[in-house]
Design a protein around this motif. Structure first.
Motif, short mmCIF file in Angstrom:
data_model
loop_
_atom_site.label_atom_id
_atom_site.label_comp_id
_atom_site.label_asym_id
_atom_site.label_seq_id
_atom_site.Cartn_x
_atom_site.Cartn_y
_atom_site.Cartn_z
N ILE A 186 0.84 -1.20 0.00
CA ILE A 186 0.00 0.00 0.00
C ILE A 186 0.87 1.25 0.00
O ILE A 186 0.61 2.20 -0.74
CB ILE A 186 -0.96 -0.01 1.21
CG1 ILE A 186 -2.00 -1.12 1.04
CG2 ILE A 186 -1.63 1.36 1.39
CD1 ILE A 186 -2.79 -1.41 2.30
N TYR A 187 1.92 1.23 0.79
CA TYR A 187 2.82 2.39 0.87
C TYR A 187 3.45 2.68 -0.49
O TYR A 187 3.43 3.81 -0.97
CB TYR A 187 3.90 2.14 1.92
CG TYR A 187 4.87 3.27 2.08
CD1 TYR A 187 4.53 4.40 2.79
CD2 TYR A 187 6.13 3.20 1.49
CE1 TYR A 187 5.42 5.45 2.93
CE2 TYR A 187 7.03 4.25 1.62
CZ TYR A 187 6.67 5.37 2.34
OH TYR A 187 7.55 6.40 2.47
N ARG A 188 4.00 1.63 -1.12
CA ARG A 188 4.63 1.83 -2.43
C ARG A 188 3.61 2.27 -3.48
O ARG A 188 3.89 3.14 -4.29
CB ARG A 188 5.33 0.54 -2.88
CG ARG A 188 6.65 0.29 -2.20
CD ARG A 188 7.41 -0.84 -2.85
NE ARG A 188 6.70 -2.11 -2.79
CZ ARG A 188 6.79 -2.99 -1.79
NH1 ARG A 188 7.56 -2.73 -0.75
NH2 ARG A 188 6.11 -4.11 -1.82
N ARG A 189 2.42 1.67 -3.46
CA ARG A 189 1.38 2.02 -4.42
C ARG A 189 0.99 3.49 -4.26
O ARG A 189 0.87 4.22 -5.24
CB ARG A 189 0.16 1.13 -4.21
CG ARG A 189 -0.95 1.41 -5.21
CD ARG A 189 -2.20 0.62 -4.92
NE ARG A 189 -2.82 1.17 -3.72
CZ ARG A 189 -3.60 0.50 -2.89
NH1 ARG A 189 -3.84 -0.76 -3.09
NH2 ARG A 189 -4.11 1.09 -1.83
N GLU A 190 0.81 3.92 -3.03
CA GLU A 190 0.42 5.30 -2.78
C GLU A 190 1.53 6.27 -3.16
O GLU A 190 1.27 7.34 -3.69
CB GLU A 190 0.02 5.50 -1.32
CG GLU A 190 -1.22 4.74 -0.92
CD GLU A 190 -2.46 5.13 -1.72
OE1 GLU A 190 -2.65 6.34 -1.97
OE2 GLU A 190 -3.21 4.23 -2.10
N ARG A 191 2.76 5.90 -2.89
CA ARG A 191 3.89 6.77 -3.23
C ARG A 191 4.05 6.89 -4.74
O ARG A 191 4.33 7.96 -5.25
CB ARG A 191 5.20 6.24 -2.63
CG ARG A 191 5.20 6.19 -1.14
CD ARG A 191 5.04 7.53 -0.55
NE ARG A 191 6.24 7.91 0.13
CZ ARG A 191 6.41 9.08 0.68
NH1 ARG A 191 5.48 9.98 0.61
NH2 ARG A 191 7.51 9.38 1.31
N ASN A 192 3.87 5.78 -5.46
CA ASN A 192 4.04 5.80 -6.92
C ASN A 192 2.89 6.54 -7.60
O ASN A 192 3.07 7.10 -8.68
CB ASN A 192 4.14 4.38 -7.47
CG ASN A 192 5.44 3.73 -7.05
OD1 ASN A 192 6.42 4.41 -6.75
ND2 ASN A 192 5.46 2.42 -7.01
N ASP A 193 1.73 6.56 -7.03
CA ASP A 193 0.58 7.21 -7.64
C ASP A 193 0.44 8.66 -7.20
O ASP A 193 -0.55 9.30 -7.50
CB ASP A 193 -0.72 6.46 -7.28
CG ASP A 193 -0.76 5.10 -7.94
OD1 ASP A 193 -1.59 4.29 -7.48
OD2 ASP A 193 -0.01 4.85 -8.88
N LEU A 194 1.40 9.17 -6.48
CA LEU A 194 1.27 10.52 -5.93
C LEU A 194 1.12 11.57 -7.03
O LEU A 194 0.32 12.48 -6.92
CB LEU A 194 2.47 10.82 -5.04
CG LEU A 194 2.42 12.09 -4.22
CD1 LEU A 194 1.18 12.10 -3.34
CD2 LEU A 194 3.67 12.24 -3.40
#
Length: 90
Positions: A81-89
């Motif tokens: 979730i953290y990586r997904r949210e960071r990449n979609d910022l």
């Protein structure tokens, strides 16, 4: 009428011992942080901590133990979730 004592199965006793080892151990908290929990949860935890009389165990220490176990148990999902949210910022 006398209430019958209920015998706990071995598996349940083992789970209880594991629970105590995992969560009911004192934690040295070197830096205090304010967090908010519901009044009901605070009352339950306060009653639990005071009833077991484990030297050095505090509500904050108990909560820290629970959160530590939760983060470790769900590490892969949390990192995803953290990586997904960071990449979609952007």
């Amino acid at each position: 009428m006398k209430k019958r004592e209920r015998k706990e199965p071995e598996e349940t006793m083992a789970e209880m011992a594991s629970y105590e080892e995992q969560y009911l151990k004192p934690v040295e908290i070197d830096r205090r942080q304010c967090v908010y929990i519901s009044k009901r949860n605070h009352e339950v935890l306060n009653s639990l901590i005071h009833s077991i009389s484990q030297k050095g165990l505090t509500i904050g220490g108990y909560i820290d133990n629970v959160i530590t176990e939760h983060l470790e148990k769900h590490k892969a999902e949390i990192n995803h979730i953290y990586r997904r949210e960071r990449n979609d910022l952007l």
